[in-house]
Design an enzyme around this catalytic site. Structure first.
Site, PDB file in Angstrom:
ATOM      1  N   LYS A  43       0.796  -1.238   0.000  1.00 40.70           N
ATOM      2  CA  LYS A  43       0.000   0.000   0.000  1.00 40.70           C
ATOM      3  C   LYS A  43       0.831   1.291   0.000  1.00 40.70           C
ATOM      4  CE  LYS A  43      -3.393  -1.172  -0.716  1.00 40.70           C
ATOM      5  NZ  LYS A  43      -3.733  -1.970  -1.936  1.00 40.70           N
ATOM      6  N   GLY A  45       2.297   2.564  -2.881  1.00 36.16           N
ATOM      7  CA  GLY A  45       2.355   3.208  -4.195  1.00 36.16           C
ATOM      8  C   GLY A  45       2.927   2.296  -5.282  1.00 36.16           C
ATOM      9  N   TRP A  48       1.098   2.583  -8.700  1.00 36.12           N
ATOM     10  CA  TRP A  48       1.395   3.906  -9.279  1.00 36.12           C
ATOM     11  C   TRP A  48       2.774   3.901  -9.945  1.00 36.12           C
ATOM     12  CZ3 TRP A  48       1.341   8.986  -5.863  1.00 36.12           C
ATOM     13  CH2 TRP A  48       1.258  10.091  -6.707  1.00 36.12           C
ATOM     14  N   LYS A 101       7.079  -7.219  -9.661  1.00 31.43           N
ATOM     15  CA  LYS A 101       6.597  -6.584  -8.422  1.00 31.43           C
ATOM     16  C   LYS A 101       6.803  -7.543  -7.247  1.00 31.43           C
ATOM     17  CE  LYS A 101       2.155  -5.947  -6.042  1.00 31.43           C
ATOM     18  NZ  LYS A 101       0.729  -5.617  -6.112  1.00 31.43           N
ATOM     19  N   HIS A 103       6.629  -7.500  -2.602  1.00 35.73           N
ATOM     20  CA  HIS A 103       6.586  -6.784  -1.321  1.00 35.73           C
ATOM     21  C   HIS A 103       7.576  -7.410  -0.334  1.00 35.73           C
ATOM     22  CE1 HIS A 103       3.105  -4.480  -2.457  1.00 35.73           C
ATOM     23  NE2 HIS A 103       2.269  -5.485  -2.441  1.00 35.73           N
ATOM     24  N   ARG A 125       6.107   4.993   1.928  1.00 35.79           N
ATOM     25  CA  ARG A 125       4.979   5.911   2.190  1.00 35.79           C
ATOM     26  C   ARG A 125       4.844   6.070   3.694  1.00 35.79           C
ATOM     27  NH1 ARG A 125      -1.344   4.783   0.328  1.00 35.79           N
ATOM     28  NH2 ARG A 125      -2.029   6.970   0.436  1.00 35.79           N
ATOM     29  N   SER A 133      -4.617   2.640   4.351  1.00 38.79           N
ATOM     30  CA  SER A 133      -4.822   2.005   3.053  1.00 38.79           C
ATOM     31  C   SER A 133      -4.820   0.477   3.211  1.00 38.79           C
ATOM     32  CB  SER A 133      -3.703   2.450   2.099  1.00 38.79           C
ATOM     33  OG  SER A 133      -3.898   1.924   0.813  1.00 38.79           O
ATOM     34  N   THR A 222      -0.908   8.969 -15.475  1.00 41.57           N
ATOM     35  CA  THR A 222      -0.707   8.311 -14.173  1.00 41.57           C
ATOM     36  C   THR A 222      -1.249   9.140 -13.000  1.00 41.57           C
ATOM     37  OG1 THR A 222       1.558   9.183 -14.096  1.00 41.57           O
ATOM     38  CG2 THR A 222       1.289   6.927 -14.907  1.00 41.57           C
ATOM     39  N   ARG A 252      -8.507   4.136  -3.926  1.00 42.63           N
ATOM     40  CA  ARG A 252      -9.421   4.554  -2.864  1.00 42.63           C
ATOM     41  C   ARG A 252      -9.423   6.073  -2.691  1.00 42.63           C
ATOM     42  NH1 ARG A 252      -9.271   5.383   2.499  1.00 42.63           N
ATOM     43  NH2 ARG A 252      -7.018   5.541   2.268  1.00 42.63           N
ATOM     44  N   GLY A 254      -5.915   8.063  -2.702  1.00 45.46           N
ATOM     45  CA  GLY A 254      -4.737   8.551  -3.426  1.00 45.46           C
ATOM     46  C   GLY A 254      -4.217   9.882  -2.912  1.00 45.46           C
TER      47      GLY A 254
HETATM   48  S1  PPS Z   1      -0.594  -2.925  -3.287  1.00 48.64           S
HETATM   49  O1  PPS Z   1      -1.855  -3.710  -3.178  1.00 48.64           O
HETATM   50  O2  PPS Z   1       0.234  -3.104  -2.080  1.00 48.64           O
HETATM   51  O3  PPS Z   1       0.146  -3.207  -4.503  1.00 48.64           O
HETATM   52  O4  PPS Z   1      -1.091  -1.421  -3.278  1.00 48.64           O
HETATM   53  P1  PPS Z   1      -0.240  -0.153  -3.746  1.00 48.64           P
HETATM   54  O5  PPS Z   1      -0.396   0.016  -5.205  1.00 48.64           O
HETATM   55  O6  PPS Z   1       1.131  -0.214  -3.195  1.00 48.64           O
HETATM   56  O7  PPS Z   1      -0.955   1.022  -2.984  1.00 48.64           O
HETATM   57  C1  PPS Z   1      -2.291   1.400  -3.224  1.00 48.64           C
HETATM   58  C2  PPS Z   1      -2.414   2.847  -2.780  1.00 48.64           C
HETATM   59  O8  PPS Z   1      -1.813   3.700  -3.760  1.00 48.64           O
HETATM   60  C3  PPS Z   1      -2.798   4.615  -4.228  1.00 48.64           C
HETATM   61  N1  PPS Z   1      -2.572   4.978  -5.626  1.00 48.64           N
HETATM   62  C4  PPS Z   1      -2.342   6.234  -6.046  1.00 48.64           C
HETATM   63  N2  PPS Z   1      -2.226   7.398  -5.348  1.00 48.64           N
HETATM   64  C5  PPS Z   1      -2.028   8.535  -6.078  1.00 48.64           C
HETATM   65  N3  PPS Z   1      -1.941   8.556  -7.417  1.00 48.64           N
HETATM   66  C6  PPS Z   1      -2.041   7.420  -8.154  1.00 48.64           C
HETATM   67  N4  PPS Z   1      -1.951   7.467  -9.466  1.00 48.64           N
HETATM   68  C7  PPS Z   1      -2.256   6.182  -7.461  1.00 48.64           C
HETATM   69  N5  PPS Z   1      -2.406   4.905  -7.831  1.00 48.64           N
HETATM   70  C8  PPS Z   1      -2.592   4.181  -6.704  1.00 48.64           C
HETATM   71  C9  PPS Z   1      -4.103   3.873  -4.014  1.00 48.64           C
HETATM   72  O9  PPS Z   1      -5.199   4.743  -4.082  1.00 48.64           O
HETATM   73  C10 PPS Z   1      -3.860   3.288  -2.627  1.00 48.64           C
HETATM   74  O10 PPS Z   1      -3.845   4.276  -1.607  1.00 48.64           O
HETATM   75  P2  PPS Z   1      -5.155   4.721  -0.757  1.00 48.64           P
HETATM   76  O11 PPS Z   1      -4.627   5.580   0.335  1.00 48.64           O
HETATM   77  O12 PPS Z   1      -5.786   3.469  -0.252  1.00 48.64           O
HETATM   78  O13 PPS Z   1      -6.024   5.475  -1.707  1.00 48.64           O
END
Ligand code: PPS
Length: 288
Positions: A43, A45, A48, A101, A103, A125, A133, A222, A252, A254
């Site tokens: 969670k 990023g 992203w 990918k 973790h 993060r 998240s 993005t 969710r 972001g």
């Molecule tokens: S995972 O399941 O661990 O691979 O999840 P991960 O991708 O690491 O994290 C998901 C969170 O990243 C937010 N997210 C973004 N934030 C801003 N901009 C962009 N483009 C973006 N893409 C993914 C996503 O909304 C999750 O955070 P939260 O706080 O839950 O919204």
């Protein structure tokens, strides 16, 4: 159909039960020279940065992000759910250099990543937003045990008993070795603050010199909104029996600071204590 199995230990780390059952295949995974790894605590990023890197690698071609779902374009090494190809199987069928990918923490990454000197992009993060998240992700992704209440989950996170173990060690261990190894260490909050600056860092790291109009295109592709609307990035192609986006969407909020709408004053004090202790032996810092 997946179910909420208890976590299982892999060495000293609790892990999603199905993933732990497939551990031998992950441990023995052969990374090859040129493979590029995105590693994060969950969670932080991952999706992203994966989308950004994929676009950089393909010169900003928008067709790129439509050629397959993000979990097909960037297979998730330790992924394993009955009835679906595992991450290791997907990767073994791809010709290197692959874009991977994971973790996994430093000490549990398959040896071959270090032996083959693979490039690693790590995204960190702040732990309050990560925790929020993660809580919502536990609720919607049914491969996790039931998270309980937010307060119960917060205590599990502090104790390091959630899947992938303690947040602090994960982030600090990659931070410690970032100069010894070929690691680009990025922060979620920095990407939010100035996405184009961070896209340029990625370009420099992977040796891509793209013109400004392409950087602009990658940036637009993005944004949170663009990725939320992109079925190849928002995990909507995963059956709801595995990820129920009616409970909580994958894309969710972001943002930075959503933790403020979840933490009580007492939880915040407890968490600040935990954070202070975790950060007492490092110069790594976070923005909240
Ligand atoms: S995972 O399941 O661990 O691979 O999840 P991960 O991708 O690491 O994290 C998901 C969170 O990243 C937010 N997210 C973004 N934030 C801003 N901009 C962009 N483009 C973006 N893409 C993914 C996503 O909304 C999750 O955070 P939260 O706080 O839950 O919204």
């Amino acid at each position: 159909m997946a179910s909420r199995l208890p976590l299982k230990m892999v060495g000293d780390m609790p892990l999603i039960g199905y993933f732990a059952d497939n551990w031998e295949n992950v441990k023995n995974f052969q990374a090859e020279e040129g493979d590029l790894l995105i590693d994060t605590y969950p969670k932080s990023g991952t999706t992203w940065i994966s989308e950004i890197v994929d676009l950089v690698l393909h010169d900003g071609e928008t067709k790129t992000s439509q050629r397959g779902a993000i979990y097909e374009r960037v297979p998730f090494l330790e992924f394993a759910i009955p009835g679906m190809p595992t991450g290791a199987e997907q990767l073994n069928e791809m010709k290197p250099p692959r874009f991977i990918k994971s973790h996994l923490p430093v000490h549990l990454l398959p040896e071959s990543f270090w032996e083959k000197n693979c490039k690693i992009i790590y995204v960190a993060r702040n732990p309050k937003d990560t925790l929020v998240s993660y809580y919502h992700f536990y609720r919607m992704a049914v491969v996790h045990p039931d998270p309980g209440t937010f307060d119960e989950f917060l205590h599990q996170f502090i104790k390091g008993t959630v899947s992938y173990g303690p947040w602090g060690a994960h982030n600090k261990d990659f931070w410690k070795i970032r100069h010894q190894r070929d690691i680009l260490y990025l922060f979620y909050e920095d990407i939010l603050e100035d996405p184009k600056r961070e896209i340029r860092k990625v370009m420099k790291y992977i040796g891509k010199d793209l013109p400004e109009d392409v950087v602009e295109k990658i940036y637009k592709r993005t944004t949170f909104k663009a990725m939320k609307d992109n079925s190849m990035a928002n995990y909507s192609t995963i059956p709801s029996s595995i990820m129920d986006q009616n409970i909580s969407p994958f894309m969710r909020k972001g943002t930075c600071g959503d933790w403020k709408s979840h933490f009580t004053v007492a939880q915040n004090e407890l968490f600040d204590e935990y954070y202070k202790k975790e950060m007492s032996d490092t110069d790594l810092t976070f923005r909240f």
